[in-house]
Scaffold this motif. Sequence first.
Motif, PDB file in Angstrom:
ATOM      1  N   GLU A 339       0.847  -1.201   0.000  1.00  0.00           N
ATOM      2  CA  GLU A 339       0.000   0.000   0.000  1.00  0.00           C
ATOM      3  C   GLU A 339       0.874   1.240   0.000  1.00  0.00           C
ATOM      4  OE1 GLU A 339      -2.600  -0.023   3.414  1.00  0.00           O
ATOM      5  OE2 GLU A 339      -3.325  -2.036   2.957  1.00  0.00           O
ATOM      6  N   GLU A 340       0.494   2.204  -0.835  1.00  0.00           N
ATOM      7  CA  GLU A 340       1.121   3.517  -0.759  1.00  0.00           C
ATOM      8  C   GLU A 340       0.222   4.421   0.070  1.00  0.00           C
ATOM      9  OE1 GLU A 340       3.114   5.350  -4.315  1.00  0.00           O
ATOM     10  OE2 GLU A 340       2.141   3.664  -5.338  1.00  0.00           O
ATOM     11  N   ASP A 341       0.832   5.435   0.689  1.00  0.00           N
ATOM     12  CA  ASP A 341       0.046   6.439   1.410  1.00  0.00           C
ATOM     13  C   ASP A 341      -0.475   7.419   0.356  1.00  0.00           C
ATOM     14  OD1 ASP A 341      -0.988   8.482   2.846  1.00  0.00           O
ATOM     15  OD2 ASP A 341       0.867   8.963   3.935  1.00  0.00           O
ATOM     16  N   ILE A 342      -1.710   7.174  -0.116  1.00  0.00           N
ATOM     17  CA  ILE A 342      -2.186   7.983  -1.253  1.00  0.00           C
ATOM     18  C   ILE A 342      -2.532   9.420  -0.880  1.00  0.00           C
ATOM     19  CG2 ILE A 342      -2.924   6.076  -2.745  1.00  0.00           C
ATOM     20  CD1 ILE A 342      -5.841   6.746  -1.750  1.00  0.00           C
ATOM     21  N   THR A 343      -2.483   9.744   0.421  1.00  0.00           N
ATOM     22  CA  THR A 343      -2.643  11.175   0.733  1.00  0.00           C
ATOM     23  C   THR A 343      -1.448  11.950   0.169  1.00  0.00           C
ATOM     24  OG1 THR A 343      -1.510  11.025   2.869  1.00  0.00           O
ATOM     25  CG2 THR A 343      -3.892  10.664   2.878  1.00  0.00           C
ATOM     26  N   LYS A 344      -0.374  11.229  -0.166  1.00  0.00           N
ATOM     27  CA  LYS A 344       0.802  11.882  -0.764  1.00  0.00           C
ATOM     28  C   LYS A 344       0.862  11.616  -2.266  1.00  0.00           C
ATOM     29  CE  LYS A 344       3.387  12.090   3.462  1.00  0.00           C
ATOM     30  NZ  LYS A 344       3.413  11.021   4.462  1.00  0.00           N
ATOM     31  N   GLY A 345      -0.198  11.010  -2.825  1.00  0.00           N
ATOM     32  CA  GLY A 345      -0.227  10.718  -4.260  1.00  0.00           C
ATOM     33  C   GLY A 345       0.141   9.274  -4.528  1.00  0.00           C
ATOM     34  N   GLN A 346       0.353   8.974  -5.800  1.00  0.00           N
ATOM     35  CA  GLN A 346       0.741   7.623  -6.211  1.00  0.00           C
ATOM     36  C   GLN A 346       2.067   7.745  -6.942  1.00  0.00           C
ATOM     37  OE1 GLN A 346      -2.104   5.635  -8.738  1.00  0.00           O
ATOM     38  NE2 GLN A 346      -0.860   3.791  -8.863  1.00  0.00           N
ATOM     39  N   ILE A 347       3.061   7.020  -6.488  1.00  0.00           N
ATOM     40  CA  ILE A 347       4.432   7.301  -6.927  1.00  0.00           C
ATOM     41  C   ILE A 347       5.139   6.079  -7.536  1.00  0.00           C
ATOM     42  CG2 ILE A 347       6.704   8.095  -6.128  1.00  0.00           C
ATOM     43  CD1 ILE A 347       5.207   9.710  -3.952  1.00  0.00           C
ATOM     44  N   VAL A 348       4.894   4.888  -6.989  1.00  0.00           N
ATOM     45  CA  VAL A 348       5.675   3.712  -7.413  1.00  0.00           C
ATOM     46  C   VAL A 348       5.281   3.251  -8.822  1.00  0.00           C
ATOM     47  CG1 VAL A 348       6.206   1.289  -6.917  1.00  0.00           C
ATOM     48  CG2 VAL A 348       5.968   2.942  -5.039  1.00  0.00           C
ATOM     49  N   ALA A 349       6.291   2.998  -9.660  1.00  0.00           N
ATOM     50  CA  ALA A 349       6.044   2.561 -11.041  1.00  0.00           C
ATOM     51  C   ALA A 349       6.490   1.119 -11.295  1.00  0.00           C
ATOM     52  CB  ALA A 349       6.771   3.480 -12.018  1.00  0.00           C
ATOM     53  N   ARG A 350       7.452   0.632 -10.515  1.00  0.00           N
ATOM     54  CA  ARG A 350       7.922  -0.762 -10.706  1.00  0.00           C
ATOM     55  C   ARG A 350       8.616  -1.244  -9.432  1.00  0.00           C
ATOM     56  NH1 ARG A 350      11.683  -0.214 -14.647  1.00  0.00           N
ATOM     57  NH2 ARG A 350      13.429  -0.877 -13.354  1.00  0.00           N
ATOM     58  N   TYR A 351       8.362  -2.495  -9.101  1.00  0.00           N
ATOM     59  CA  TYR A 351       8.963  -3.035  -7.866  1.00  0.00           C
ATOM     60  C   TYR A 351       9.169  -4.532  -8.009  1.00  0.00           C
ATOM     61  CZ  TYR A 351       4.244  -4.680  -7.072  1.00  0.00           C
ATOM     62  OH  TYR A 351       3.038  -5.308  -7.228  1.00  0.00           O
ATOM     63  N   SER A 352       9.952  -5.073  -7.086  1.00  0.00           N
ATOM     64  CA  SER A 352      10.013  -6.527  -6.975  1.00  0.00           C
ATOM     65  C   SER A 352      10.097  -6.884  -5.489  1.00  0.00           C
ATOM     66  CB  SER A 352      11.182  -7.118  -7.770  1.00  0.00           C
ATOM     67  OG  SER A 352      12.380  -6.558  -7.325  1.00  0.00           O
ATOM     68  N   LEU A 353       9.625  -8.088  -5.196  1.00  0.00           N
ATOM     69  CA  LEU A 353       9.659  -8.567  -3.810  1.00  0.00           C
ATOM     70  C   LEU A 353      10.542  -9.801  -3.767  1.00  0.00           C
ATOM     71  CD1 LEU A 353       8.497  -8.301  -0.898  1.00  0.00           C
ATOM     72  CD2 LEU A 353       6.692  -9.882  -1.606  1.00  0.00           C
ATOM     73  N   LEU A 354      11.486  -9.791  -2.835  1.00  0.00           N
ATOM     74  CA  LEU A 354      12.420 -10.901  -2.686  1.00  0.00           C
ATOM     75  C   LEU A 354      12.255 -11.508  -1.308  1.00  0.00           C
ATOM     76  CD1 LEU A 354      15.531  -8.888  -3.938  1.00  0.00           C
ATOM     77  CD2 LEU A 354      14.051 -10.335  -5.329  1.00  0.00           C
ATOM     78  N   GLY A 355      12.508 -12.795  -1.219  1.00  0.00           N
ATOM     79  CA  GLY A 355      12.431 -13.469   0.066  1.00  0.00           C
ATOM     80  C   GLY A 355      13.721 -14.225   0.333  1.00  0.00           C
ATOM     81  N   GLY A 356      14.055 -14.400   1.605  1.00  0.00           N
ATOM     82  CA  GLY A 356      15.266 -15.148   1.923  1.00  0.00           C
ATOM     83  C   GLY A 356      15.165 -15.745   3.310  1.00  0.00           C
ATOM     84  N   ASP A 357      15.889 -16.837   3.492  1.00  0.00           N
ATOM     85  CA  ASP A 357      15.968 -17.394   4.841  1.00  0.00           C
ATOM     86  C   ASP A 357      17.391 -17.134   5.301  1.00  0.00           C
ATOM     87  OD1 ASP A 357      15.624 -18.732   7.162  1.00  0.00           O
ATOM     88  OD2 ASP A 357      14.655 -20.482   6.285  1.00  0.00           O
ATOM     89  N   SER A 358      18.235 -18.168   5.215  1.00  0.00           N
ATOM     90  CA  SER A 358      19.623 -17.875   5.570  1.00  0.00           C
ATOM     91  C   SER A 358      20.458 -17.612   4.317  1.00  0.00           C
ATOM     92  CB  SER A 358      20.200 -19.029   6.377  1.00  0.00           C
ATOM     93  OG  SER A 358      19.819 -20.243   5.765  1.00  0.00           O
ATOM     94  N   GLY A 359      19.996 -18.180   3.160  1.00  0.00           N
ATOM     95  CA  GLY A 359      20.795 -18.071   1.932  1.00  0.00           C
ATOM     96  C   GLY A 359      20.530 -16.793   1.154  1.00  0.00           C
ATOM     97  N   ALA A 360      20.717 -16.871  -0.169  1.00  0.00           N
ATOM     98  CA  ALA A 360      20.591 -15.695  -1.028  1.00  0.00           C
ATOM     99  C   ALA A 360      19.119 -15.309  -1.199  1.00  0.00           C
ATOM    100  CB  ALA A 360      21.195 -16.014  -2.397  1.00  0.00           C
ATOM    101  N   TRP A 361      18.913 -14.050  -1.643  1.00  0.00           N
ATOM    102  CA  TRP A 361      17.546 -13.577  -1.922  1.00  0.00           C
ATOM    103  C   TRP A 361      16.957 -14.331  -3.106  1.00  0.00           C
ATOM    104  CZ3 TRP A 361      15.239 -10.809   1.573  1.00  0.00           C
ATOM    105  CH2 TRP A 361      15.939  -9.898   2.368  1.00  0.00           C
ATOM    106  N   GLN A 362      15.695 -14.717  -2.990  1.00  0.00           N
ATOM    107  CA  GLN A 362      14.975 -15.377  -4.093  1.00  0.00           C
ATOM    108  C   GLN A 362      13.837 -14.459  -4.546  1.00  0.00           C
ATOM    109  OE1 GLN A 362      15.717 -18.518  -5.192  1.00  0.00           O
ATOM    110  NE2 GLN A 362      17.383 -18.632  -3.695  1.00  0.00           N
ATOM    111  N   PRO A 363      13.594 -14.359  -5.875  1.00  0.00           N
ATOM    112  CA  PRO A 363      12.478 -13.511  -6.315  1.00  0.00           C
ATOM    113  C   PRO A 363      11.124 -14.141  -5.954  1.00  0.00           C
ATOM    114  CG  PRO A 363      13.538 -14.586  -8.192  1.00  0.00           C
ATOM    115  CD  PRO A 363      14.340 -14.960  -6.978  1.00  0.00           C
TER     116      PRO A 363
END
Length: 404
Positions: A339-363
């Motif tokens: 969620e973006e705080d839309i009281t400040k508008g809409q700003i994000v154009a592209r993102y990715s989410l990564l997850g990790g446990d102890s090893g490297a980041w996974q998409p």
Amino acid sequence: MFLHFGVNTFTDREWGDGRESPAIFNPVNLDARQWARSARAGGFRTVILTAKHHDGFCLWPSGTTDHTVAKSPFRGGSGDVVREMVDACRAEGLRPGLYLSPWDRNNPAYGNSALYNDLYSDQLTELLTRYGPLAEVWFDGANGEGPNGKKQVYDWPRTFAIVRRHQPGAVIFSDAGPDVRWCGNENGAAGDPNWSTVDSSIVTYPGASGDGIIDALQHGHPAGTVWKPAECDTSIRPGWFYHPAENTKVRTVDDLVDLYHLSVGRNAKLLLNVPPTRDGLLHDTDVARLTAFRSQLNTLKEPNVSTGSESTWKVTGARTAELEMTLARPETVTAARMEEDITKGQIVARYSLLGGDSGAWQPLLTGTTIGFARLQRFAPMKVRRLKLVIEDAIDVPERVSLTV
Ligand code: FUL
């Protein structure tokens, strides 16, 4: 929730031609509280009724025409479906809204622009002044040929001004706003990306057509100067009005959950039509689906991970940022809400989410816009840490919230 109800319910049609006799309108068991209770069970907050559809039949006793519920057998001619709906909504803690079709296939004035616009303004004024506060007033741009063959030219600025005068708190929906815009299709899917700002040189007035209009409605525009978030209207059945033959074609619970992701989960509002039957009740199948849909959504909305997670937000460049989250212990995650705080508008154009446990980041997932809410599901993964990378934005990113 949307309610399409009127003479079409009794003729088994989608668009009436305006020659229907009011005598056919007789929903003997009409119970607007059942509509409102079902809406609440489905988690809806606003209910919008078709006070008049293209056939011109008014569900309230309008003083502007004889083609109304007052000439029907319903409640002995003293019924008012708008009143019953509005009262039921208030009793159930819901907010009422109304749809008033500008296209009117019954009224002889239609096609005589000045005369009809006066009559339409009077109908609208009746609706806006008799029933207390309305949450939303819904206009479609349908503009068919009049009975005399003349084209009706609507006066939208006048129409919108009437709403502002009598219902300053109501949201006005049409293809083009002014407050909420159509999402560009009737399947209920917002675009991806979906900006709440629009290019006002393309998104102009209801019913406007032309190059790029559907694209503009689907996606909005990052450089748009006007804030007109999208609303996705669609039906729980193939048609907008009730047809007995569609009792076996009601959207399934899984389909409704998908629909939620395609609309609410893409920064839009969902307006789901559930049409009353000839009895004046919502059909059992539809009601059961709404209730099950809501319990599915509730499981999605429960935070799936243990509390005690910690997060840090870091702006990493002029148009980039990162949110890192550490969970109290490793958890299997399957979905994310951003969620973006839309009281400040809409700003994000592209993102990715990564997850990790102890090893490297996974998409885990990638996406474009976020806005008010972005919901995404992904293959289950056990993670201890999560990283939301804002890869592009139209300004310095503001802190984004993440729930998994
Ligand atoms: C359209 C109408 O023509 C359909 O009958 C329906 O009411 C839909 C929501 O809007 O413009």
